[in-house]
Structures are given as structure tokens and as C-alpha cells.
Design a protein around this motif. Structure first.
Motif, PDB file in Angstrom:
ATOM      1  N   THR A 253       0.845  -1.199   0.000  1.00 52.20           N
ATOM      2  CA  THR A 253       0.000   0.000   0.000  1.00 52.20           C
ATOM      3  C   THR A 253       0.879   1.248   0.000  1.00 52.20           C
ATOM      4  O   THR A 253       2.105   1.171   0.075  1.00 52.20           O
ATOM      5  N   HIS A 254       0.218   2.416  -0.070  1.00 50.88           N
ATOM      6  CA  HIS A 254       0.884   3.724   0.052  1.00 50.88           C
ATOM      7  C   HIS A 254       2.023   3.874  -0.967  1.00 50.88           C
ATOM      8  O   HIS A 254       3.134   4.306  -0.626  1.00 50.88           O
ATOM      9  N   PHE A 255       1.722   3.567  -2.198  1.00 51.56           N
ATOM     10  CA  PHE A 255       2.718   3.713  -3.261  1.00 51.56           C
ATOM     11  C   PHE A 255       2.928   5.183  -3.583  1.00 51.56           C
ATOM     12  O   PHE A 255       1.980   5.961  -3.663  1.00 51.56           O
ATOM     13  N   ALA A 256       4.179   5.550  -3.780  1.00 52.77           N
ATOM     14  CA  ALA A 256       4.517   6.908  -4.197  1.00 52.77           C
ATOM     15  C   ALA A 256       5.780   6.852  -5.038  1.00 52.77           C
ATOM     16  O   ALA A 256       6.721   6.126  -4.694  1.00 52.77           O
ATOM     17  N   PRO A 257       5.822   7.595  -6.142  1.00 50.67           N
ATOM     18  CA  PRO A 257       7.030   7.567  -6.978  1.00 50.67           C
ATOM     19  C   PRO A 257       8.206   8.234  -6.275  1.00 50.67           C
ATOM     20  O   PRO A 257       8.040   9.135  -5.456  1.00 50.67           O
ATOM     21  N   VAL A 258       9.409   7.744  -6.609  1.00 50.83           N
ATOM     22  CA  VAL A 258      10.646   8.366  -6.129  1.00 50.83           C
ATOM     23  C   VAL A 258      11.500   8.716  -7.341  1.00 50.83           C
ATOM     24  O   VAL A 258      11.284   8.181  -8.435  1.00 50.83           O
ATOM     25  N   PRO A 259      12.459   9.611  -7.194  1.00 49.54           N
ATOM     26  CA  PRO A 259      13.264  10.018  -8.350  1.00 49.54           C
ATOM     27  C   PRO A 259      14.004   8.842  -8.994  1.00 49.54           C
ATOM     28  O   PRO A 259      14.577   8.006  -8.291  1.00 49.54           O
ATOM     29  N   SER A 260      14.000   8.803 -10.292  1.00 47.26           N
ATOM     30  CA  SER A 260      14.760   7.790 -11.010  1.00 47.26           C
ATOM     31  C   SER A 260      16.248   8.047 -10.805  1.00 47.26           C
ATOM     32  O   SER A 260      16.699   9.196 -10.790  1.00 47.26           O
ATOM     33  N   GLY A 261      17.022   6.994 -10.627  1.00 43.46           N
ATOM     34  CA  GLY A 261      18.448   7.152 -10.413  1.00 43.46           C
ATOM     35  C   GLY A 261      18.844   7.284  -8.959  1.00 43.46           C
ATOM     36  O   GLY A 261      20.031   7.448  -8.640  1.00 43.46           O
ATOM     37  N   LEU A 262      17.882   7.214  -8.043  1.00 43.10           N
ATOM     38  CA  LEU A 262      18.160   7.268  -6.613  1.00 43.10           C
ATOM     39  C   LEU A 262      19.128   6.153  -6.226  1.00 43.10           C
ATOM     40  O   LEU A 262      18.930   5.004  -6.605  1.00 43.10           O
ATOM     41  N   ASP A 263      20.209   6.469  -5.477  1.00 49.88           N
ATOM     42  CA  ASP A 263      21.090   5.393  -5.038  1.00 49.88           C
ATOM     43  C   ASP A 263      20.633   4.878  -3.678  1.00 49.88           C
ATOM     44  O   ASP A 263      19.769   5.466  -3.026  1.00 49.88           O
ATOM     45  N   TYR A 264      21.234   3.767  -3.233  1.00 48.96           N
ATOM     46  CA  TYR A 264      20.699   3.120  -2.039  1.00 48.96           C
ATOM     47  C   TYR A 264      20.929   3.951  -0.780  1.00 48.96           C
ATOM     48  O   TYR A 264      20.131   3.901   0.164  1.00 48.96           O
ATOM     49  N   ARG A 265      21.999   4.744  -0.750  1.00 46.56           N
ATOM     50  CA  ARG A 265      22.233   5.610   0.402  1.00 46.56           C
ATOM     51  C   ARG A 265      21.145   6.683   0.504  1.00 46.56           C
ATOM     52  O   ARG A 265      20.636   6.978   1.595  1.00 46.56           O
ATOM     53  N   GLN A 266      20.784   7.251  -0.636  1.00 42.62           N
ATOM     54  CA  GLN A 266      19.700   8.242  -0.643  1.00 42.62           C
ATOM     55  C   GLN A 266      18.383   7.595  -0.240  1.00 42.62           C
ATOM     56  O   GLN A 266      17.557   8.216   0.442  1.00 42.62           O
ATOM     57  N   ALA A 267      18.176   6.340  -0.666  1.00 38.97           N
ATOM     58  CA  ALA A 267      16.949   5.635  -0.301  1.00 38.97           C
ATOM     59  C   ALA A 267      16.868   5.405   1.202  1.00 38.97           C
ATOM     60  O   ALA A 267      15.796   5.555   1.813  1.00 38.97           O
ATOM     61  N   ILE A 268      18.000   5.068   1.819  1.00 39.67           N
ATOM     62  CA  ILE A 268      18.009   4.872   3.272  1.00 39.67           C
ATOM     63  C   ILE A 268      17.701   6.186   3.986  1.00 39.67           C
ATOM     64  O   ILE A 268      16.910   6.223   4.948  1.00 39.67           O
ATOM     65  N   GLU A 269      18.293   7.257   3.538  1.00 42.08           N
ATOM     66  CA  GLU A 269      18.007   8.547   4.160  1.00 42.08           C
ATOM     67  C   GLU A 269      16.547   8.936   3.970  1.00 42.08           C
ATOM     68  O   GLU A 269      15.937   9.556   4.849  1.00 42.08           O
ATOM     69  N   MET A 270      15.953   8.568   2.850  1.00 40.55           N
ATOM     70  CA  MET A 270      14.537   8.827   2.614  1.00 40.55           C
ATOM     71  C   MET A 270      13.690   8.056   3.617  1.00 40.55           C
ATOM     72  O   MET A 270      12.705   8.583   4.178  1.00 40.55           O
ATOM     73  N   LEU A 271      14.069   6.799   3.875  1.00 44.99           N
ATOM     74  CA  LEU A 271      13.336   6.007   4.859  1.00 44.99           C
ATOM     75  C   LEU A 271      13.456   6.619   6.254  1.00 44.99           C
ATOM     76  O   LEU A 271      12.483   6.683   7.004  1.00 44.99           O
ATOM     77  N   ARG A 272      14.637   7.076   6.575  1.00 46.13           N
ATOM     78  CA  ARG A 272      14.863   7.639   7.906  1.00 46.13           C
ATOM     79  C   ARG A 272      14.199   8.999   8.092  1.00 46.13           C
ATOM     80  O   ARG A 272      13.969   9.425   9.232  1.00 46.13           O
ATOM     81  N   ALA A 273      13.875   9.643   7.004  1.00 47.40           N
ATOM     82  CA  ALA A 273      13.277  10.971   7.088  1.00 47.40           C
ATOM     83  C   ALA A 273      11.792  10.934   7.379  1.00 47.40           C
ATOM     84  O   ALA A 273      11.188  11.983   7.619  1.00 47.40           O
ATOM     85  N   ARG A 274      11.181   9.734   7.346  1.00 47.50           N
ATOM     86  CA  ARG A 274       9.743   9.677   7.632  1.00 47.50           C
ATOM     87  C   ARG A 274       9.508  10.178   9.056  1.00 47.50           C
ATOM     88  O   ARG A 274      10.320   9.954   9.955  1.00 47.50           O
ATOM     89  N   PRO A 275       8.379  10.875   9.330  1.00 45.71           N
ATOM     90  CA  PRO A 275       8.177  11.551  10.605  1.00 45.71           C
ATOM     91  C   PRO A 275       8.358  10.670  11.831  1.00 45.71           C
ATOM     92  O   PRO A 275       8.908  11.079  12.837  1.00 45.71           O
ATOM     93  N   GLU A 276       7.883   9.391  11.754  1.00 51.40           N
ATOM     94  CA  GLU A 276       7.939   8.548  12.932  1.00 51.40           C
ATOM     95  C   GLU A 276       9.203   7.701  13.016  1.00 51.40           C
ATOM     96  O   GLU A 276       9.362   6.880  13.894  1.00 51.40           O
ATOM     97  N   ALA A 277      10.118   7.904  12.066  1.00 51.94           N
ATOM     98  CA  ALA A 277      11.350   7.113  12.086  1.00 51.94           C
ATOM     99  C   ALA A 277      12.223   7.509  13.268  1.00 51.94           C
ATOM    100  O   ALA A 277      12.361   8.697  13.591  1.00 51.94           O
ATOM    101  N   PRO A 278      12.838   6.512  13.934  1.00 50.20           N
ATOM    102  CA  PRO A 278      13.717   6.850  15.055  1.00 50.20           C
ATOM    103  C   PRO A 278      14.993   7.507  14.576  1.00 50.20           C
ATOM    104  O   PRO A 278      15.412   7.327  13.440  1.00 50.20           O
ATOM    105  N   ARG A 279      15.608   8.296  15.454  1.00 51.61           N
ATOM    106  CA  ARG A 279      16.873   8.944  15.102  1.00 51.61           C
ATOM    107  C   ARG A 279      17.993   7.912  15.175  1.00 51.61           C
ATOM    108  O   ARG A 279      18.116   7.198  16.152  1.00 51.61           O
ATOM    109  N   PRO A 280      18.827   7.798  14.121  1.00 48.43           N
ATOM    110  CA  PRO A 280      19.892   6.813  14.127  1.00 48.43           C
ATOM    111  C   PRO A 280      20.993   7.179  15.112  1.00 48.43           C
ATOM    112  O   PRO A 280      21.322   8.355  15.285  1.00 48.43           O
TER     113      PRO A 280
END
Length: 283
Positions: A253-280
């Protein structure tokens, strides 16, 4: 699905086919609708130009997990959000952040993950390419759904089909239904059930037992991009000397497009940026 003896391949074929899009042609209601829809799935399976982020809730009799995933050019990355529909404990949340930190610190781990995903996709494509000839399809009428009427076909094994590899061997024992959107010419639902046991390597490598079943639902999740939205499976299998039962439901569920060419480090930071994500820790 780490090697060829872990074979429940049909759902992989449709899963791989969901990672792309296909422009909708004119409505089709002729006898070639199945073939055209499967050809569209094959094209979509090889299209990685529309990456997404989405939520995956996976449940089995003993465990339910919810993850958020992001597709990157380096492969999929995921972050665990809840266990048994409860937020992670502080200890579990820290373990998840430690795992992501380790992934950031060792790019080789992600390269290995990407290679594994590519191998799974390659096996799935073998099955997908076989679907038009592996079965005999018979029209069974229209079905009304929330998004409109779809065309329903039943399928049975084609006695003339000779499976070329282990991945396609299971198709010789599968009966079921396939539903097709006649406007989009895409598969919206597939139901399959094993009518007999299937042996791999003359029964030495393993066996899938009669009665196992799968149900897969696909949908347009925005912008003409089609993805699996629900997958259900109940299978009993023996792999070498160990017998296991697989009972799982996956909802995306909750599909949303992300930029093409995103690398995995940027993807991890995107996951961590969600409001309820814990601070690493340590970053």
C-alpha cells in the motif's frame, strides 16, 4: 528464494512483472487477450524506470511485520516499522538502525542484495515467458469489480508443454483463473491451485504438495504503473529432507514515486526521514 531448490516460482513471475508500467492500448475482447496481457506483463517486468516507495505488511500464523521499502538503482532497501502491528521497542528500533548503518558502511552488502534480486527476477522471467504456452486458456465471462468489468479466463496445463527447467516445472500441475482488464490489457488477478504433487530432480531436490494455492491481485497504483497489491499463498513443500508449510499474506500500500536514479544511500536517508522514524545512533 535464494537458490533453485526454493521453488514457488509463479508468484515471483507476477511479482517481477509488477515492477514497471505499460501504456494502455485500445480495449481488446478477442481470443488473443490473454497473450497480449501476458506480453504486457513481460514488458513491464523488464522496466525499472518507475521506482516507488511503498509499505509492505506481511503476515503468517506466527508473525506479522510492516516495512517501508524504497526502490533504488542499487536495488531495494527496507526499514522495519512494526512487529505484530505494534511499534518497535526501543531495542528493536536501535537494532534496525544499526542494520542500516552497517549497510551504509559496507556497499558490498547492498551489491549482494541487488545480485540476489536480479537472480530472483531472472528466474521469474523464465516462468513469465512460459505462461502463454504452458496453459490452455478458456474464456469464462466477465466479472464486475470495484474498478469495472474484467474478463475472466480459466486455465489448465497444456499437455504439449515440455518445461525446459525447474522453474517452469510447477506449471504442469497448476489449474486456476486469470482476470484481465480489457482496457489496460493487464492481469488484475491470478488464482492457481496445484492439482497434483510436483517433484524436482525426481523428488531428490524437493516436492510441492497437491492442494497448495496462490492468489495474486494487481492494480494501477498511479500514473499507469501497475504493482501487486495483495499476495496470498498456502503451500506445503519438502526441500531436500525438510518439509515446510508456507502460509503468508502480503499487502502492499501507500505507493509513491521516487526520483529515477536514486542510489541506495539516498533511499536509506529517505526512509529515515519519515516523521515517525527513530533517530539513528552515531550519525
Amino acid at each position: 528464494m535464494r537458490n533453485s531448490v526454493h521453488l514457488i516460482p509463479l508468484w515471483l513471475a507476477i511479482a517481477a512483472a509488477s515492477y514497471g508500467q505499460n501504456a494502455p492500448p485500445a480495449p481488446l475482447r478477442d481470443s488473443g487477450l490473454v497473450e497480449r496481457a501476458l506480453a504486457a506483463e513481460l514488458t513491464a517486468a523488464q522496466d525499472s524506470s518507475h521506482p516507488m516507495r511503498f509499505s509492505l505488511r506481511k503476515s503468517s500464523p506466527r508473525l506479522t511485520t510492516t516495512k517501508e521499502l524504497v526502490e533504488s538503482r542499487d536495488g531495494m532497501v527496507a526499514m522495519l516499522l512494526s512487529i505484530n502491528d505494534k511499534p518497535l521497542s526501543p531495542a528493536d528500533a536501535q537494532k534496525e538502525q544499526d542494520r542500516l548503518n552497517a549497510l551504509l558502511d559496507d556497499p558490498g552488502k547492498q551489491r549482494h542484495r541487488k545480485q540476489t534480486q536480479a537472480e530472483d527476477t531472472a528466474r521469474a522471467l523464465k516462468v513469465l515467458r512460459a505462461l502463454p504456452t504452458a496453459f490452455v486458456y478458456q474464456y469464462a465471462g466477465a466479472v464486475a469489480t470495484a474498478s469495472g468489468n474484467v474478463e475472466r479466463f480459466v486455465f489448465t496445463p497444456n499437455p504439449a508443454f515440455n518445461p525446459p527447467d525447474l522453474e517452469t516445472q510447477v506449471l504442469t500441475a497448476l489449474n486456476g483463473e486469470i482476470w484481465i482488464d480489457p482496457v489496460q490489457v493487464r492481469v488484475v488477478r491470478l488464482e492457481g491451485k496445484l492439482q497434483q504433487d510436483v517433484d524436482f530432480g525426481w523428488g531428490v531436490l524437493g516436492r510441492l504438495y497437491k492442494g497448495g494455492w496462490i492468489i495474486i491481485d494487481q492494480a494501477d497504483v498511479g500514473g499507469g504503473v501497475w504493482r501487486i497489491v495483495k499476495f496470498q499463498m498456502s503451500m506445503s513443500a519438502r526441500i531436500l529432507i525438510r518439509t515446510r508449510t508456507y502460509q503468508t499474506t502480503e499487502e502492499e500500500t501507500h505507493f509513491a514515486p521516487v526520483p529515477s536514479g536514486l542510489d541506495y544511500r539516498q533511499a536509506i536517508e529517505m526512509l529515515r526521514a519519515r516523521p515517525e522514524a527513530p533517530r539513528p545512533a552515531g550519525r
